[in-house]
Design a protein around this motif. Structure first.
Motif, PDB file in Angstrom:
ATOM      1  N   GLN B 141       0.833  -1.212   0.000  1.00 32.82           N
ATOM      2  CA  GLN B 141       0.000   0.000   0.000  1.00 32.82           C
ATOM      3  C   GLN B 141       0.863   1.256   0.000  1.00 32.82           C
ATOM      4  N   ASP B 144       1.763   1.889  -3.561  1.00 36.26           N
ATOM      5  CA  ASP B 144       0.601   2.389  -4.303  1.00 36.26           C
ATOM      6  C   ASP B 144       0.395   3.878  -3.991  1.00 36.26           C
ATOM      7  N   ARG B 148       0.755   7.282  -6.438  1.00 39.10           N
ATOM      8  CA  ARG B 148      -0.324   8.267  -6.566  1.00 39.10           C
ATOM      9  C   ARG B 148       0.142   9.664  -6.160  1.00 39.10           C
ATOM     10  N   THR B 170       1.540  -2.788  -9.838  1.00 41.89           N
ATOM     11  CA  THR B 170       0.967  -1.611  -9.172  1.00 41.89           C
ATOM     12  C   THR B 170       1.121  -0.381 -10.061  1.00 41.89           C
TER      13      THR B 170
END
Lengths: 489, 489
Positions: B141, B144, B148, B170
């Motif tokens: 995570q 990820d 972003r 990813t």
């Protein structure tokens, strides 16, 4: 009677979701437990090195007759024990730590997902065949993943005219335009939505995001009839309904000022309780076009970070792909202990808990609305006592404020004044304008006619959930005083 | 001596990260605990309704003299107790359940984040002032969220020529192009990277993603000298180094075939242990251009879903905004219990644990490499015994395979044959080609010269982490046999 299967809605997937691939490594995992195979494929640490050998939790025992807030005593205490290896324990359906603390089960551990599927079918009686449940780390993340699965930067989606500001921000930051759908005190107006979509300019929105039960911020709960109309519009205009339902089990009795009528009004049997719940969109979903976001945050505890998505299996598979490369799954301790609690309680005990919540929240809501009636000046306010959720709203008539003309007939300026006066008197309620969704497409959609009922009004959102009841009454007395001061009453 | 502050790198943020706004609701929370204020703003359930009254965990007691895998006994057992209200407990720095199971502290609970900051500074001696730590739900995570935060669909980033396929996926699903950087058995080649960026066509990549210690899949550990060169390139070419470091504390002694030399080789003091660790990019980061992804997954347990990011505070604030509207924070049970364990152990006990891991993994690695030497045919293989991580690789010479010419001198076809023969003999190792990063920009970057050392070779990744040692030896004997069969040896 066999149920229909879902409609293929993969044309509604986002670019991102369409492009997500299975990992070739996951393919190799089919050999993981094959007899005679030495699997040197995965980077999994040995459970021998997990430093948690046993965890326990003290939980209350159904049927919670002293109320949910009662201190857990030795008599009504149940002790959960989760061991590293399940064979050491007597419990069935246990998620042992050597499994929950390991990698794997992105969709959630089978025992707890199984419980949630049974629970979902018991409550919603899902009318199609190929639905499924997938674990998440709470509805905030479920909504983020839903957006990534269906929409692409620049797309428009439909949201309630007033909506949860964090949910709007989730979309905004992804470059998604949140176009408001008109609503009144009972929620979305189906006819207005139909008209809005009939005259829609450009590609139609793929999603309607709605907090339909105990709406945040308005506290409204849209009724079955409107829900059915909106579901039919989803079919007609080919969109997905995302029902964000953290408050679903905070449904209450209808408010009454008659204190004697309040007593004995709560449902007594599990069946009565279930039948008294407003039907979800999921319960009407013959096509598999509802994505339901569910969560333990409001019924057990938010810090568990455990939610789940219900939807058609084919669409959920795309969520699995996004979770594999982002959150993976909820914490293993959360899964082992929450599952332990649910298995100990069983479905009956869990329903007892939810019935207990209904009773607690009904009482809180009653205290709040009683105080609003007692302390707020009748002549300038209106409100609908909520039947679900954590929030109530009080709407004020801006045109009756002495400075209304002077301030250019701008309701929001009056709202600011009342907010500030509230702070001065020592009570904070959230201005409704903070929740206004105002996304605009380019080119813009045709203007909808202004709602004459809400012109020159504004509202405040309060909660009865978070404060002890004596504080709640004191707070509302202070806010009522602030309103009176501002309005020279 | 005062440390420098970080460089402003906000020009490297993504569209999405730049557009993320603070929630106005969060602004109102400044009044949450103000004396005399009744706060009716937030939809927080009362902790009275959290059904977990107390949780406990049995954990081993430092210094773990019987090894980390030893069964926890009554003598060396420590029992953690976390209560709903901390005043009921004697423990200091406890994260009580009424807090950890509530909303709040997106950045992580202060006690555990405080411990992690102290730990980070002890290990990495971060050379600039304004760094911080933020909790995540694990490195998958974190990565990820990092993508972003910095890159937008269509952007290119740099990755190792062979990299963790999930990490590549990813990026791919976000529409990010993963351009390979040449590497050899010791990791990224700094001169090749410099040349690659000097001749770069189009906007330069903003990120280099690297698993620098116990690289996945190659098992390599890049040395301090190359790291320093690569850091200087990050400054020169203005990119951010994302060091994904789950295996950092799985560093080992150098491999030796001399069994007597193996004994007594492990570091004895905490200081020796810390000094024996390869310096991280973070430890060289005078500008604040390293984002370090750290995790408990490989050192405590993956199912905790608890990682953390270290980086400059100004950039971490953008991660806070994304977490507020996605994961929020790690599970409260995970935070309370992991913090409980860390506080009971203290920094010294945690270092004892990490030293124990070093010793365990050194032994596992030795067993694996001994078996490779014993069972694989010397004449066609090469390998570098790993000094970190969970993986080892064995490289094979395709040109020595009897069907090499017949199959068009295609090394990957030989790789397929060996993989299948491995399955037939009963051992699965992962083909190196599954990890090949092959992202291409449009227009393409100039071709780099082919590496003559790796032409006509392929490799397999194995792990010594996940299987008992007797199984490991049996598996490698089987795979060695498969290789011999394929090569007619």
């Amino acid at each position: 009677m066999s149920k229909p299967t879902s409609k293929d809605l993969t044309h509604l997937l986002s670019e991102e979701a369409k492009s997500r691939k299975n990992s070739p490594l996951k393919g190799a995992f089919k050999y993981f437990k094959q007899p005679g195979m030495t699997f040197l494929g995965g980077g999994l640490p040995l459970p021998d090195y997990f430093p948690f050998d046993k965890v326990t939790a003290d939980i209350p025992t159904p049927p919670f007759t002293n109320g949910l807030g009662a201190q857990v005593t030795e008599e009504d205490k149940t002790v959960l024990e989760i061991h590293k290896k399940a064979e050491l324990n007597k419990g069935e359906n246990e998620i042992e730590l050597s499994r929950s603390l390991q990698y794997g089960f992105t969709e959630g551990q089978p025992e707890v997902v199984g419980f949630l599927k049974e629970h979902t079918d018991m409550i919603h009686k899902v009318p199609y065949e190929d639905w499924d449940v997938m674990a998440t780390v709470g509805n905030t993340q479920s909504w983020d993943a839903t957006l990534r699965t269906f929409v692409t930067r620049g797309d428009a989606i439909l949201v309630e005219e007033f909506s949860f500001s964090s949910a709007l921000e989730t979309a905004n930051a992804q470059g998604v335009i949140t176009v408001p759908v008109p609503m009144d005190a009972e929620g979305i107006l189906p006819d207005a939505l139909d008209k809005q979509l009939d005259q829609w300019v450009g590609p139609k929105p793929k999603l309607l995001y709605t907090i339909c039960t105990g709406q945040n911020p308005t506290g409204s709960c849209i009724d079955a009839e409107r829900r059915k109309k909106i579901y039919d519009l989803a079919v007609k205009h080919d969109f997905i309904i995302v029902e964000d339902e953290p408050y679903y089990f905070l449904q209450m009795e209808t408010y009454t000022t008659d204190e004697s009528a309040r007593k004995g009004k709560q449902p007594h049997s599990h069946e009565e309780f279930i039948n008294a719940l407003v039907p979800s969109y999921l319960s009407m979903d013959v096509e598999g076009r509802v994505i339901r976001l569910d969560s333990f945050s409001k019924v057990l505890a938010p810090g568990l970070r455990f939610g789940w998505i219900v939807g058609q299996a084919k669409l959920l598979e795309r969520f699995l792909r996004i979770h594999e490369v982002s959150i993976q799954c909820p914490s293993g301790l959360t899964q082992s202990l929450t599952n332990g609690l649910l298995q100990k309680w069983g479905h009956k005990g869990y329903l007892d808990w939810l019935i207990g919540l209904r009773s607690e929240y009904t009482h809180k809501r009653d205290v709040a609305i009683d105080a609003v009636i007692k302390y707020f000046p009748k002549e300038i306010i209106s409100f609908v006592p909520p039947v679900a959720g954590m929030f109530f709203t009080v709407t004020l008539d801006a045109s009756k404020h002495p400075k209304f003309k002077e301030l250019g007939e701008d309701a929001q300026k009056i709202e600011d004044l009342v907010y500030e006066q509230g702070l001065k008197q020592g009570c904070l309620m959230i201005p409704g304008s903070w929740f206004k969704s105002e996304g605009k497409t380019n080119p813009p959609q045709p203007e909808l006619p202004e709602n004459p009922d809400t012109k020159n009004t504004f509202f405040f959102r309060g909660t009865y959930a978070a404060v002890p009841l004596d504080q709640l009454v004191i707070g509302l007395e202070k806010f009522g005083k602030a309103v009176k001061i501002e309005y020279n009453l």
